[in-house]
Design an enzyme around this catalytic site. Sequence first.
Site, PDB file in Angstrom:
ATOM      1  CG  HIS A   1     -30.490 -28.020 -19.736  1.00  0.00           C
ATOM      2  ND1 HIS A   1     -30.749 -29.364 -19.798  1.00  0.00           N
ATOM      3  CD2 HIS A   1     -29.505 -27.859 -18.817  1.00  0.00           C
ATOM      4  CE1 HIS A   1     -29.941 -29.991 -18.959  1.00  0.00           C
ATOM      5  NE2 HIS A   1     -29.198 -29.111 -18.349  1.00  0.00           N
TER       6      HIS A   1
ATOM      7  CG  ASN B   1     -29.332 -31.537 -15.588  1.00  0.00           C
ATOM      8  OD1 ASN B   1     -29.550 -31.965 -16.719  1.00  0.00           O
ATOM      9  ND2 ASN B   1     -28.326 -30.739 -15.304  1.00  0.00           N
TER      10      ASN B   1
ATOM     11  CB  CYS C   1     -26.663 -30.019 -20.213  1.00  0.00           C
ATOM     12  SG  CYS C   1     -26.339 -30.912 -18.695  1.00  0.00           S
TER      13      CYS C   1
HETATM   14  N1  COA Z   1     -28.360 -30.440   0.659  1.00  0.00           N
HETATM   15  C1  COA Z   1     -28.078 -29.571   1.653  1.00  0.00           C
HETATM   16  N2  COA Z   1     -27.087 -28.662   1.567  1.00  0.00           N
HETATM   17  C2  COA Z   1     -26.371 -28.622   0.432  1.00  0.00           C
HETATM   18  C3  COA Z   1     -26.618 -29.504  -0.642  1.00  0.00           C
HETATM   19  C4  COA Z   1     -27.661 -30.447  -0.484  1.00  0.00           C
HETATM   20  N3  COA Z   1     -27.987 -31.331  -1.449  1.00  0.00           N
HETATM   21  N4  COA Z   1     -25.746 -29.242  -1.641  1.00  0.00           N
HETATM   22  C5  COA Z   1     -24.980 -28.222  -1.214  1.00  0.00           C
HETATM   23  N5  COA Z   1     -25.353 -27.847   0.033  1.00  0.00           N
HETATM   24  C6  COA Z   1     -24.791 -26.804   0.879  1.00  0.00           C
HETATM   25  C7  COA Z   1     -23.382 -26.454   0.470  1.00  0.00           C
HETATM   26  O1  COA Z   1     -22.470 -27.343   1.098  1.00  0.00           O
HETATM   27  C8  COA Z   1     -23.244 -25.040   0.990  1.00  0.00           C
HETATM   28  O2  COA Z   1     -22.967 -25.084   2.361  1.00  0.00           O
HETATM   29  P1  COA Z   1     -21.899 -24.055   2.996  1.00  0.00           P
HETATM   30  O3  COA Z   1     -22.442 -22.699   2.704  1.00  0.00           O
HETATM   31  O4  COA Z   1     -21.890 -24.457   4.421  1.00  0.00           O
HETATM   32  O5  COA Z   1     -20.631 -24.348   2.259  1.00  0.00           O
HETATM   33  C9  COA Z   1     -24.656 -24.482   0.807  1.00  0.00           C
HETATM   34  O6  COA Z   1     -25.532 -25.606   0.668  1.00  0.00           O
HETATM   35  C10 COA Z   1     -24.798 -23.584  -0.407  1.00  0.00           C
HETATM   36  O7  COA Z   1     -24.140 -24.215  -1.497  1.00  0.00           O
HETATM   37  P2  COA Z   1     -24.110 -23.575  -2.928  1.00  0.00           P
HETATM   38  O8  COA Z   1     -23.319 -24.445  -3.834  1.00  0.00           O
HETATM   39  O9  COA Z   1     -23.749 -22.144  -2.848  1.00  0.00           O
HETATM   40  O10 COA Z   1     -25.646 -23.663  -3.296  1.00  0.00           O
HETATM   41  P3  COA Z   1     -26.349 -23.038  -4.516  1.00  0.00           P
HETATM   42  O11 COA Z   1     -27.466 -22.187  -4.042  1.00  0.00           O
HETATM   43  O12 COA Z   1     -25.398 -22.475  -5.518  1.00  0.00           O
HETATM   44  O13 COA Z   1     -27.028 -24.320  -5.177  1.00  0.00           O
HETATM   45  C11 COA Z   1     -26.644 -25.831  -7.002  1.00  0.00           C
HETATM   46  C12 COA Z   1     -26.226 -25.381  -5.608  1.00  0.00           C
HETATM   47  C13 COA Z   1     -25.746 -26.950  -7.473  1.00  0.00           C
HETATM   48  C14 COA Z   1     -28.065 -26.325  -6.931  1.00  0.00           C
HETATM   49  C15 COA Z   1     -26.557 -24.646  -7.965  1.00  0.00           C
HETATM   50  O14 COA Z   1     -25.321 -24.022  -7.815  1.00  0.00           O
HETATM   51  C16 COA Z   1     -26.734 -24.996  -9.407  1.00  0.00           C
HETATM   52  O15 COA Z   1     -27.796 -25.364  -9.835  1.00  0.00           O
HETATM   53  N6  COA Z   1     -25.666 -24.815 -10.218  1.00  0.00           N
HETATM   54  C17 COA Z   1     -25.656 -24.892 -11.638  1.00  0.00           C
HETATM   55  C18 COA Z   1     -26.139 -26.177 -12.178  1.00  0.00           C
HETATM   56  C19 COA Z   1     -26.081 -26.079 -13.665  1.00  0.00           C
HETATM   57  O16 COA Z   1     -26.615 -25.201 -14.268  1.00  0.00           O
HETATM   58  N7  COA Z   1     -25.403 -26.926 -14.311  1.00  0.00           N
HETATM   59  C20 COA Z   1     -25.230 -26.733 -15.723  1.00  0.00           C
HETATM   60  C21 COA Z   1     -26.159 -27.467 -16.489  1.00  0.00           C
HETATM   61  S1  COA Z   1     -25.830 -29.161 -16.344  1.00  0.00           S
END
Ligand code: COA
Length: 330
Positions: free
Chosen positions: A255, A286, A116
Amino acid sequence: MSQKIYAAIAGVGHYAPEKVMTNADLEKMVDTSDEWIRTRTGIRERRIAAANETTSSMGLAAARMALERAGTAPADVEAIYVATCTPDMIFPSTACLIQAALGASRAYGFDISSACAGFMMALDAAAGAIESGRVKTALVIGAEKLSVVTDWTSRNTCVLFGDGAGAVVLKASDRPGIRSSLLGVDGNQADFLSIPAGGCKMPASEETIRNHLHAIHMAGRETFKIAVNTMMEAAQEAISRAGLTVEDIDLMVPHQANMRIVEAVAKRLGEGVMEKVFLNLDRYGNTSAASIPLALSEAFAAGKVKSGDKILMVAFGGGLSWGGSVVEWL
Ligand code: COA
């Protein structure tokens, strides 16, 4: 004494595939909901490239738009930098394929792999070549077909990514367009974000395919925290190296990975910064290396970029890797 040469953006373009995949479409594929995706990421839909569309064909379309807006002929392009983590093939580089399709007969080119943050790396490299006097006109392209490296059975990742391309024409100038650029990597956290298989360490096999190891794997929660801090620091440093303060910034093009990351970075940078942010992640998700030039091109088309504007660009992604730059629109 010879006059100092600077690099400046002369044109910007983008390409987005026609097919739209909405959150409702994803609800039918994995255990997720439109509400979860919108509130946790800000994404409503993303574009998916057709089977016959590739990273090079999308990058080519974006490059053509950028060249047209810059009033530059392909024959004037001397260097082509393509940031991508989804090249058409391992080699020849995507840059070679675009060079031939464009008819950029005088250009050399190569691909830059930095996930990214790739576009920021490519922009810095191209600006360096121009500032050194070796190149007068360069194309900097970010293009991705992430839909082919997405595990469509994993709700943790498949809701996040999309396909697209963006490009800028960079030219030699007697005034600084690229006012600052800084880059960084931290390979100690390489496994937070990766496509584990397909390289020489883990070549394609029945097992790698069965275990979805050719797809993006991400430790979302861990990456999130580092992304916010690193993007904020990179943004501050880029502004300071440009000799500016955050109040001088007219437009921020970050980004586009997650709305909550962008909001957290903008909030920490200062009051009112969020109002200067250009966002299109609700419509594209993304798109990795394509994200910043695609957003910049849409901001330009929407009339949000005018002469004299100071634009802050900042990216973070797999590597881990990051980059920040302040660009003055001449
Ligand atoms: N739909 C429903 N539930 C989902 C899900 C989806 N698409 N994806 C994950 N969950 C669930 C998880 O299983 C978890 O359940 P649990 O608590 O029972 O284990 C819960 O939602 C929370 O998951 P978590 O990973 O803590 O969510 P989050 O708030 O951190 O959001 C992302 C997840 C991926 C959106 C977020 O972490 C993110 O954007 N991360 C960084 C991305 C990034 O910057 N990448 C770098 C640039 S490429």
